[in-house]
Design an enzyme around this catalytic site. Sequence first.
Site, PDB file in Angstrom:
ATOM      1  N   CYS A   2       4.367   8.708  -2.363  1.00 25.71           N
ATOM      2  CA  CYS A   2       3.774   7.680  -3.225  1.00 25.71           C
ATOM      3  C   CYS A   2       4.219   7.977  -4.654  1.00 25.71           C
ATOM      4  CB  CYS A   2       2.248   7.754  -3.092  1.00 25.71           C
ATOM      5  SG  CYS A   2       1.391   6.665  -4.216  1.00 25.71           S
TER       6      CYS A   2
ATOM      7  N   CYS B 212      -8.032  -2.363 -13.331  1.00 23.38           N
ATOM      8  CA  CYS B 212      -8.880  -2.557 -12.142  1.00 23.38           C
ATOM      9  C   CYS B 212     -10.061  -1.583 -12.222  1.00 23.38           C
ATOM     10  CB  CYS B 212      -8.079  -2.310 -10.869  1.00 23.38           C
ATOM     11  SG  CYS B 212      -6.577  -3.305 -10.773  1.00 23.38           S
TER      12      CYS B 212
ATOM     13  N   CYS C  42      -1.903   2.353 -17.026  1.00 27.16           N
ATOM     14  CA  CYS C  42      -1.710   1.012 -16.470  1.00 27.16           C
ATOM     15  C   CYS C  42      -2.533   0.035 -17.301  1.00 27.16           C
ATOM     16  CB  CYS C  42      -2.195   0.993 -15.016  1.00 27.16           C
ATOM     17  SG  CYS C  42      -1.956  -0.606 -14.223  1.00 27.16           S
TER      18      CYS C  42
ATOM     19  N   CYS D 163     -10.322   1.904 -10.289  1.00 28.12           N
ATOM     20  CA  CYS D 163      -9.144   2.775 -10.312  1.00 28.12           C
ATOM     21  C   CYS D 163      -9.141   3.667 -11.551  1.00 28.12           C
ATOM     22  CB  CYS D 163      -7.890   1.899 -10.294  1.00 28.12           C
ATOM     23  SG  CYS D 163      -6.380   2.801 -10.614  1.00 28.12           S
TER      24      CYS D 163
ATOM     25  N   GLU E 282       2.135  11.728 -11.740  1.00 27.61           N
ATOM     26  CA  GLU E 282       1.679  12.205 -10.435  1.00 27.61           C
ATOM     27  C   GLU E 282       2.352  11.441  -9.303  1.00 27.61           C
ATOM     28  OE1 GLU E 282      -2.627  12.105 -10.752  1.00 27.61           O
ATOM     29  OE2 GLU E 282      -2.599  13.994 -11.865  1.00 27.61           O
TER      30      GLU E 282
ATOM     31  N   CYS F 235      -5.561   6.987  -3.171  1.00 31.35           N
ATOM     32  CA  CYS F 235      -5.430   5.695  -3.854  1.00 31.35           C
ATOM     33  C   CYS F 235      -6.507   5.527  -4.913  1.00 31.35           C
ATOM     34  CB  CYS F 235      -5.652   4.557  -2.854  1.00 31.35           C
ATOM     35  SG  CYS F 235      -4.242   4.210  -1.878  1.00 31.35           S
TER      36      CYS F 235
HETATM   37 FE1  SF4 Z   1      -3.160  -0.308 -12.274  1.00 29.00          FE
HETATM   38 FE2  SF4 Z   1      -4.923   1.049 -10.845  1.00 29.00          FE
HETATM   39 FE3  SF4 Z   1      -4.964  -1.617 -10.795  1.00 29.00          FE
HETATM   40 FE4  SF4 Z   1      -2.948  -0.233  -9.612  1.00 29.00          FE
HETATM   41  S1  SF4 Z   1      -5.122  -0.237  -9.012  1.00 29.00           S
HETATM   42  S2  SF4 Z   1      -2.768  -2.029 -10.919  1.00 29.00           S
HETATM   43  S3  SF4 Z   1      -2.758   1.518 -11.039  1.00 29.00           S
HETATM   44  S4  SF4 Z   1      -5.381  -0.311 -12.571  1.00 29.00           S
END
Ligand code: SF4
Length: 342
Positions: free
Chosen positions: A103, A114, A110, A117, A90, A330
């Site tokens: 972006c 986090c 990932c 996210c 994406e 985001c």
């Molecule tokens: Fe990974 Fe999401 Fe943290 Fe960015 S915000 S580093 S994409 S887990």
Amino acid sequence: MQSFYDFTLPDLEKVIGALGNEKFRARQLYKWVYNKGVLDFPEMTNISKSLRAVFGTMFSTALPAVKDAVVSDDGSIKFGLSMEDGNVVESVFMPDGERNTLCVSSQIGCRMGCRFCVTGKIGFKRNLTVSEIVGQIMAVRRYLPEKRISNVVFMGMGEPIDNLDNVLAALDIMKNSLGLDFSHRKVTLSSVGLIDGLNMIHSKVASLAISLNAADDKKRTYLMPINRLYPIRDIVNFVKGFKASRRVRITFEYVLLKGVNDSMEDAKQLAELLAGVKCKINLIPCNESPYTEFKSPSPETVERFQAYLHDKRFITIIRDSRGKDVSGACGQLGMKYLEGSQ
Ligand code: SF4
């Protein structure tokens, strides 16, 4: 056949030189593909027919296919781009007056995890290749020929510093004047603060943003497990020691999560932590998602938080997230992987 978009200009010169051809052919190819947007070798008329045929067998100029392009109420467009192995990446195009920001993603999934996210919930699938990173810009540029992409931010899926070699090579192509020709000021790498990798980036490589989100280690570790490895003090010391001209400032991103890190006490702690640090602060009201438990604070809370930091003389901007209604904001990317439709 290897993708043309995998080659930095020096690499392309080497490959073409090794075949016994003049190196300037590499510069000619770069100009056709990146400057002029011509992807068919037969159309590259200042190169001999026989050489065009050779290049046609060596390099593929195929771009990721646009699987979806969902337009948000605010005019931003979330692209789903199909990679060769079927994964969909994406990228989000965000127009804002003269400024058109794209972006881009650097990984599928990932590993940073986090809590706020969606991409973090997918886990890590794989790094994107150089051509898959550059291909996002090329594919969107081709899809929107009347729009000029003026800025690129690495804030899509993935942690760019966790895919450093490929991201650096992609930056090389993006910044080459015969390539995509972006100034380093127009490209931003956003990181959770992987300091070992960040130490390899000087101020002429790209602008830097660091996702902070809390001013005390306990809270930050809860939100961002990577804080165990790279705690807040190390990050602040990195920013303090960052060598750059006087005008350059690293941005701290702070996602405001209702009842978690949005109190006046949090603002005070943040101001104390960053006192004397040359930086900017971007406040990002949380983008809610069915896959995370966090809520967005009220606009009044966000404004109060900003006012406190302004009072303490910090450059503080409230970043209005774009594309929320199409899950393109985001922290919202990659939902399809969780829904099982990818
Ligand atoms: Fe990974 Fe999401 Fe943290 Fe960015 S915000 S580093 S994409 S887990």
